[in-house]
Write an enzyme that holds these catalytic residues in place. Structure first.
Site, short mmCIF file in Angstrom:
data_model
loop_
_atom_site.label_atom_id
_atom_site.label_comp_id
_atom_site.label_asym_id
_atom_site.label_seq_id
_atom_site.Cartn_x
_atom_site.Cartn_y
_atom_site.Cartn_z
N LYS A 1 38.17 -20.75 14.97
CA LYS A 1 37.70 -21.64 13.88
C LYS A 1 37.24 -20.79 12.71
O LYS A 1 36.91 -19.61 12.87
CB LYS A 1 36.55 -22.54 14.36
CG LYS A 1 35.28 -21.81 14.86
CD LYS A 1 34.32 -21.39 13.77
CE LYS A 1 33.15 -20.57 14.29
NZ LYS A 1 32.44 -19.84 13.23
N PRO B 1 40.06 -11.71 17.67
CA PRO B 1 39.16 -10.57 17.77
C PRO B 1 37.73 -11.00 18.08
O PRO B 1 37.30 -12.09 17.67
CB PRO B 1 39.25 -9.90 16.39
CG PRO B 1 39.86 -10.90 15.48
CD PRO B 1 40.65 -11.87 16.31
N GLN C 1 33.50 -10.54 18.04
CA GLN C 1 32.46 -10.21 17.03
C GLN C 1 33.00 -10.38 15.61
O GLN C 1 32.71 -9.60 14.70
CB GLN C 1 31.96 -8.78 17.22
CG GLN C 1 31.11 -8.62 18.48
CD GLN C 1 30.07 -7.52 18.29
OE1 GLN C 1 30.41 -6.43 17.88
NE2 GLN C 1 28.81 -7.83 18.58
N GLY D 1 33.20 -13.77 14.18
CA GLY D 1 32.74 -15.04 13.60
C GLY D 1 33.80 -16.12 13.68
O GLY D 1 33.71 -17.16 13.02
N LEU D 2 34.82 -15.89 14.52
CA LEU D 2 35.93 -16.83 14.64
C LEU D 2 35.78 -17.80 15.82
O LEU D 2 36.66 -18.61 16.09
CB LEU D 2 37.25 -16.05 14.79
CG LEU D 2 37.67 -15.28 13.53
CD1 LEU D 2 38.75 -14.26 13.86
CD2 LEU D 2 38.18 -16.26 12.46
N GLY D 3 34.66 -17.70 16.54
CA GLY D 3 34.39 -18.65 17.63
C GLY D 3 35.32 -18.49 18.82
O GLY D 3 35.54 -19.46 19.55
N GLY D 4 35.86 -17.31 19.04
CA GLY D 4 36.82 -17.11 20.14
C GLY D 4 36.24 -17.46 21.49
O GLY D 4 36.85 -18.24 22.25
N GLY D 5 35.07 -16.93 21.80
CA GLY D 5 34.44 -17.21 23.09
C GLY D 5 34.06 -18.69 23.23
O GLY D 5 34.21 -19.28 24.30
N SER D 6 33.60 -19.28 22.13
CA SER D 6 33.21 -20.70 22.15
C SER D 6 34.44 -21.58 22.42
O SER D 6 34.38 -22.53 23.20
CB SER D 6 32.58 -21.09 20.82
OG SER D 6 31.43 -20.32 20.57
N ASP E 1 28.34 -23.42 19.05
CA ASP E 1 29.64 -23.67 18.38
C ASP E 1 30.65 -24.36 19.29
O ASP E 1 31.74 -24.70 18.84
CB ASP E 1 30.26 -22.33 17.94
CG ASP E 1 29.57 -21.74 16.73
OD1 ASP E 1 28.70 -22.41 16.15
OD2 ASP E 1 29.90 -20.59 16.38
O1 C5P Z 1 24.11 -20.87 20.46
P1 C5P Z 1 24.61 -19.47 20.53
O2 C5P Z 1 24.28 -18.80 21.84
O3 C5P Z 1 26.06 -19.34 20.20
O4 C5P Z 1 23.84 -18.66 19.40
C1 C5P Z 1 23.80 -17.27 19.37
C2 C5P Z 1 22.65 -16.82 18.49
O5 C5P Z 1 22.93 -17.12 17.12
C3 C5P Z 1 21.34 -17.49 18.77
O6 C5P Z 1 20.63 -16.81 19.77
C4 C5P Z 1 20.63 -17.41 17.44
O7 C5P Z 1 20.09 -16.12 17.26
C5 C5P Z 1 21.76 -17.54 16.44
N1 C5P Z 1 21.95 -18.92 15.93
C6 C5P Z 1 21.02 -19.45 15.06
N2 C5P Z 1 21.22 -20.72 14.57
C7 C5P Z 1 22.30 -21.43 14.92
C8 C5P Z 1 23.27 -20.90 15.80
C9 C5P Z 1 23.06 -19.63 16.30
O8 C5P Z 1 20.02 -18.82 14.71
N3 C5P Z 1 22.47 -22.65 14.40
#
Ligand code: C5P
Length: 275
Positions: free
Chosen positions: A9, A91, A93, A95-100, A133
């Site tokens: 994404k 890839p 790390q 920001g593309l939401g691959g793991g999500s 995500d």
């Molecule tokens: O929810 P997720 O585990 O993907 O989030 C990873 C980290 O990103 C959180 O621990 C938090 O530090 C940060 N985050 C945030 N606000 C969001 C989503 C993520 O601060 N809306």
């Protein structure tokens, strides 16, 4: 054996609205699925087994695929186990939401392989327990996401656009980028005109650019270089470190980067995404 596409994404806009008492940030963001993605091969099996084409990705209980399988068992009470092979292209790390996306695709697959005991709405609600995500991926592929990201409103597909994704060799950690957010300079307007943006009227924006560029100044230099090379817009993907470039079909000609051409994609309610 089921083979499912697991899309990445991007965020067409991302406004950080407030810092919450629980440490998360309140967002207003327009998420869009793209056809850069991984493939998930999954079947029921006497025990859980996870393998991955990318040896740098952990395949233990910390992987979101493993967390999704455990979540599915816990929520449905169905004691199925699954053998999963992840063919990675997105890839990490970046920001593309691959793991999500992998987690959402796993939940969809576990449900299908178990005779669909859960509704899509249930899978979506459960998934927010393991990542902010993940619920987005159960939308149409275009959605306005609020709260931590888990309050999802599906929207009509926007004008199809093709983009270039550019990933530098270094990655960024999502918690680190969020920890650098100072909400004050942002939050001017958390309801940008969705219709304008869906109609393809740029500019898009991402409030996480300020903290990401602070964490990695070379990323701002890369964005500047890409804009100078003729793209109409260059924007950080989620919390980075990938950037997406719009407005030219020309591939970015900068050495030392991974580049991917991608298109916006959507899914119809009865089916998962396909490339
Ligand atoms: O929810 P997720 O585990 O993907 O989030 C990873 C980290 O990103 C959180 O621990 C938090 O530090 C940060 N985050 C945030 N606000 C969001 C989503 C993520 O601060 N809306």
């Amino acid at each position: 054996m089921l083979k499912l596409f697991s899309p990445a994404k991007i965020n067409l806009f991302l406004r950080v609205v407030a810092k919450r008492p629980d440490g998360y940030h309140e967002l207003s963001s327009l998420f869009q699925a793209i056809d850069l993605g991984d493939f998930l091969h999954i079947a029921t099996h006497p025990t859980d087994i996870l393998t991955c084409t990318d040896s740098s990705i952990p395949t233990d209980g910390s992987n979101l695929v493993s967390k999704a399988i455990a979540l599915f068992r816990r929520k449905t009470g169905i004691q199925n186990h699954f053998k999963v092979h992840l063919d990675k292209h997105i890839p990490a790390q970046a920001g593309l939401g691959g793991g999500s996306g992998n987690a959402a695709t796993t939940l969809w697959a576990c449900n299908q392989l178990s005779g669909n005991p859960a509704t899509v709405e249930q899978l979506q609600a459960w998934s927010s327990e393991i990542g902010s995500d993940i619920p987005f991926f159960f939308s149409s592929g275009t959605a306005h996401c609020q709260g931590r990201g888990e309050k999802v409103t599906s929207l009509a597909a926007p004008r199809k656009r093709s983009i270039w994704i550019v990933k530098p060799s270094f990655g960024l950690s999502t918690p680190e980028v969020y920890s650098r957010v100072r909400v004050k300079p942002y939050s001017q307007n958390n309801k940008p005109d969705l219709q304008e943006i869906l109609g393809g009227h740029v500019p898009y924006f991402n409030d996480l650019e300020i903290p990401a560029f602070e964490a990695a100044p070379q990323l701002l230099a890369l964005k500047t270089q890409l804009i100078q090379s003729g793209y109409e817009q260059v924007l950080l993907c989620g919390s980075g470190s990938a950037l997406f470039c719009l407005g030219s079909e020309q591939a970015p000609a900068i050495s030392g980067l991974s580049t991917f051409h991608a298109q916006f994609i959507n899914r119809d309610p009865a089916h998962w995404y396909s490339q």
